[in-house]
Design an enzyme around this catalytic site. Structure first.
Site, PDB file in Angstrom:
ATOM      1  N   GLN A 267       0.746  -1.368   0.173  1.00  0.00           N
ATOM      2  CA  GLN A 267      -0.110  -0.044   0.040  1.00  0.00           C
ATOM      3  C   GLN A 267       0.882   1.190   0.052  1.00  0.00           C
ATOM      4  OE1 GLN A 267      -2.310   0.187   3.663  1.00  0.00           O
ATOM      5  NE2 GLN A 267      -3.830   1.664   2.783  1.00  0.00           N
ATOM      6  N   GLY A 268       1.159   1.985  -1.159  1.00  0.00           N
ATOM      7  CA  GLY A 268       1.951   3.068  -1.326  1.00  0.00           C
ATOM      8  C   GLY A 268       1.053   4.370  -1.186  1.00  0.00           C
TER       9      GLY A 268
ATOM     10  N   SER B 190       0.961   6.336   2.558  1.00  0.00           N
ATOM     11  CA  SER B 190       1.894   7.310   3.424  1.00  0.00           C
ATOM     12  C   SER B 190       3.094   7.787   2.949  1.00  0.00           C
ATOM     13  CB  SER B 190       2.080   6.621   4.815  1.00  0.00           C
ATOM     14  OG  SER B 190       0.991   6.285   5.311  1.00  0.00           O
TER      15      SER B 190
ATOM     16  N   SER C 215       4.218  -1.672   4.101  1.00  0.00           N
ATOM     17  CA  SER C 215       4.263  -2.958   4.635  1.00  0.00           C
ATOM     18  C   SER C 215       4.871  -4.021   3.513  1.00  0.00           C
ATOM     19  CB  SER C 215       3.332  -3.212   5.574  1.00  0.00           C
ATOM     20  OG  SER C 215       3.162  -2.599   6.609  1.00  0.00           O
TER      21      SER C 215
ATOM     22  N   GLU D 131      -9.708  -1.085   5.027  1.00  0.00           N
ATOM     23  CA  GLU D 131      -8.495  -1.573   5.867  1.00  0.00           C
ATOM     24  C   GLU D 131      -8.883  -1.559   7.534  1.00  0.00           C
ATOM     25  OE1 GLU D 131      -5.278   1.332   5.819  1.00  0.00           O
ATOM     26  OE2 GLU D 131      -4.055  -0.227   6.516  1.00  0.00           O
TER      27      GLU D 131
END
Lengths: 366, 394
Positions: B131-132, B134, B166, B250
């Site tokens: 998940q890009g 932040s 992550s 999420e």
């Protein structure tokens, strides 16, 4: 059991909420809680009876503890002075006792009102050889308004549900639980008064104690919801530093924590009632959890209700304190949170295997 | 009456699943002798193969349409799966970004071709997604992101930096948010979402060692990374909707109701007699069990609501907030009262099938930060559920 209310249940809730608003609204609540004002709820009771609320919960009506509880939740929301709370417990006692359906039906037909003692301790009242009652009926709800007081008592051979004509009783002018000025809790000495008796089997008594705890959860839940709603509303309206105080995270987060606690209270309370109605084996466990969790949520939420209202919350102009007072009485009735947690512990061996399947029980051969 | 989790269908589903776990968990699972991951690569191989096992058994994509490899059931069955999985502490979902977030998002926003290309490979474990979202200067304030996507012929070129990504080093694909238009009045506008292959030129990954011992978090650097036109998810400039939907899923997936219920149960079971006889410890432990049960029931009530609505929205925030904070309270008590040998050992990512209290303690810190901090969840609930105003002075 994850309860989703039916359209019928939702509609009835709305109808009852409107009736309570109309006949015992916010102004009346504050007025009735003033010292000496009395807690006359005749108007709202008539309105509820007109809708058919007193019949809810009986097998004949095809409804159960959940439906009855939802009505008590509305009474709690409306901060009624005890209206429905005595009736509801009396109904459960009469349904549990042998051959007591008849007085219940008579009462309903005659429009009589029922009161009950939330002391719920059969040992507090004994039946003498001549059939008269001696002892003390504590925490009586709807006592002054009702025609018949219903309470569990001890007989020579066991327990029974006693029905006493309130005309033969003297209720003192002062309330029995003075902390809760929004409620008319009474107590009375039973000094050889006559009563009709119906046998109550030990298991039936245990069931009634479970039902009582769950009913009180509904009252607390309604009160906590309403108190939170009012605090949220106030936080949207009250302005300081050029903005509504609900915009400040310190206030917002306080309200959110109460919201989460109330949501959990709703889950455990509705679940406990639905499990009881289903006759499932974990009804007692669910009730113990419900009372422990709901009491805590009620106490916490109502404290938040006062805090968010600031100085106004410390006045009798708003009912926040009435919710808080109610929370402290409710947690002491039908078993304290500590007592319910302890009772819950007795059920854990059966429950924990369901919550934790790892590691031993999957490979018993190893 | 009967709630949705108690109907005949739900009961049968649960029975079948519980039996399946009994039959399919790896030999020795839940005991000390099960230790498949001597190194992180081995662990990832094991978890990918577990995902394949789930897929072959019909337990992947439970609420997804069958045409994309799912089971074609609803979130209700998915919730039962989570409960049963966490009950036995089955292998965790290494592909969670794909299986629980990107997949459901693509089902809403993806083109037919994108669904065809990505969805089944998520369920089989062939594609792990990361998940890009932040960035160094855009954490809780996600709309402040600066990664840019510049139009380049038919496609785009991506430049910028992501962080807390992550498992990026093991991922095959990334769902990436980038700015396609400069910031004007409303920072949420002008953001677009892209599906980015992780093996593209100009994309580098640097793992960060975490306090729990594993290198899950990564920094991802993008230097003029080219992607094709069909990498765009949804419309250009309207990526914020994609982001919010992904984030809602999420929160739904990181509500740890049954994990915490299991931990509370394990704590009670592990309490020595003298601790159980201590009034304070006893009351706290029993209170935590009651609260854990409440968390599970609230989760089920939320799922019932969401199943009826067909979308998650803000409903999952309360459970995410409550259960992750509850977990910290459970482990706090465990560390204070369980025998020293149980709680004072090394913090290392260990045997997943058994409970390590030191590891649970450290991971407890992560749980109230990842997927939106507890403070952000409180803002979301306060503003979007209770309707309180956004604050000026934060």
């Amino acid at each position: 059991m994850s309860v989703v209310l039916t359209d019928t249940q939702e509609e009835l809730r709305r109808t009852v909420r409107r009736a309570i608003e109309e006949h015992h609204g916010a102004e009346r609540v504050i007025e009735a809680a003033e010292p000496g004002a009395g807690h006359d709820d005749t108007e709202v009771w008539k309105a509820l009876a007109g809708i058919g609320v007193p019949q809810i919960g009986t097998p004949e009506s095809g409804t159960g503890l959940l439906d009855l509880g939802l009505m008590v939740q509305e009474a709690g929301r409306g901060l009624l002075p005890g209206t429905l709370l005595g009736h509801a417990l009396a109904q459960r006692l009469l349904l549990a006792a042998d051959g007591a359906a008849e007085p219940l039906t008579e009462t309903e037909a005659g429009g009589h009102r029922l009161a009950a003692s939330w002391g719920l301790d059969p040992a507090a009242v004994n039946v003498e050889a001549d059939g008269a009652l001696r002892g003390r009926a504590g925490a009586v709800s709807e006592g002054r308004q009702a025609d018949l007081l219903v309470l569990p008592v001890t007989t020579a051979t066991g327990t029974a549900v006693a029905c006493v004509e309130t005309g033969s009783l003297a209720f003192p002018a002062d309330p029995a639980c003075a902390l809760d000025t929004g409620r008319d809790w009474t107590a009375t000495d039973l000094d050889g008064v006559p009563a009709r008796m119906h046998r109550l089997e030990p298991e039936a008594l245990r069931n009634v104690l479970i039902e009582a705890a769950v009913l009180l959860c509904f009252d607390s839940l309604g009160s906590a919801e309403r108190c939170l709603d009012a605090a949220v509303q106030y936080a949207k309206e009250r302005r300081q530093f050029g903005q509504a105080i609900g915009g400040f995270q310190a206030v917002k987060h306080l309200l959110v924590d109460a919201h989460v606690a109330v949501g959990n209270a709703r889950s455990v309370t509705w679940h406990a009632a639905a499990v009881f109605d289903s006759g499932a084996a974990d009804a007692a466990f669910s009730a113990h959890v419900a009372k422990a969790v709901t009491d805590q949520a009620h106490v916490r939420t109502t404290a938040t209700g006062i805090q968010v209202h600031g100085g106004t919350g410390f006045t009798r102009e708003v009912p926040a304190h009435l919710h808080a007072r109610r929370s402290r009485i409710n947690e002491r009735l039908a078993g304290t949170p500590g007592e319910h947690l302890e009772a819950m512990a007795g059920h854990l061996p059966a429950v924990l295997a369901e919550w934790s399947g790892a590691p031993d029980d999957r490979n018993p051969a190893e | 009456m009967s709630g949705p989790f108690d109907g005949d269908h739900a009961r049968a589903f649960r029975r079948e699943l519980r039996q399946w776990f009994t039959d399919n968990l790896p030999d020795g699972w839940g005991t000390e002798r099960f230790a498949p991951h001597a190194d992180e690569d081995a662990e990832v191989r094991f978890l990918r193969s577990w995902q394949r096992t789930l897929y072959d058994g019909g337990w992947a994509g439970i609420s997804w349409p069958a045409e994309y490899g799912g089971r074609g059931a609803t979130l209700l069955e998915q919730a039962i799966f989570v409960e049963e999985r966490d009950r036995v502490k089955a292998p965790f979902d290494i592909g969670i970004v794909g299986t629980q977030m990107v997949g459901p998002m693509l089902i809403t926003f993806g083109t037919g071709e994108q669904k065809e290309r990505y969805l089944r490979r998520i369920l089989t474990g062939e594609d792990l997604w990361c998940q890009g979202f932040s960035e160094p200067d855009a954490g809780s304030d996600l709309a402040g992101l600066r990664t840019r996507a510049a139009a380049d012929g038919d496609g785009w070129r991506l430049s910028g930096q992501k962080v807390w990504t992550s498992r990026a080093q093991h991922a095959d694909m990334m769902i990436l948010l980038a700015r396609t238009e400069p910031v004007e009045d409303v920072p949420h506008r002008g953001i677009s979402a892209f599906a980015v292959p992780m093996d593209g030129p100009g994309l580098t990954v640097r793992p960060l060692r975490q306090i729990n011992g594993s290198a899950e978090f990564c920094e991802v650097f993008l230097d003029e990374v080219p992607v094709a036109a069909d990498a765009l998810i949804g419309r250009a400039g309207e990526g914020w909707k994609v982001a919010l939907t992904t984030l809602s899923w999420e929160r739904f997936a990181t509500t740890r109701a049954f994990e915490m219920r299991r931990l509370a149960a394990q704590l009670w079971t592990a309490l020595p007699d003298d601790a159980r006889a201590d009034t304070d410890v006893r009351t706290r432990a029993l209170g935590l069990l009651a609260q854990a049960h409440a968390g599970g029931l609230s989760y089920q009530r939320m799922v019932s609501t969401v199943t009826a609505k067909g979308e998650v929205g803000v409903d999952a925030s309360a459970g995410k907030l409550f259960t992750t904070e509850l977990g910290q309270r459970i482990v706090d008590l465990a560390l204070s009262v369980l025998p020293p040998d149980d709680v004072l050992g090394e913090v290392r990512p260990g045997n997943q099938g058994t409970t390590s209290w030191p590891l649970e303690w450290v991971n407890g810190f992560k749980n109230t930060i990842a997927a939106g901090t507890s403070q952000v969840q409180r803002n979301i609930i306060g503003e979007r559920v209770l309707g309180l105003p956004k604050g000026g002075a934060r």
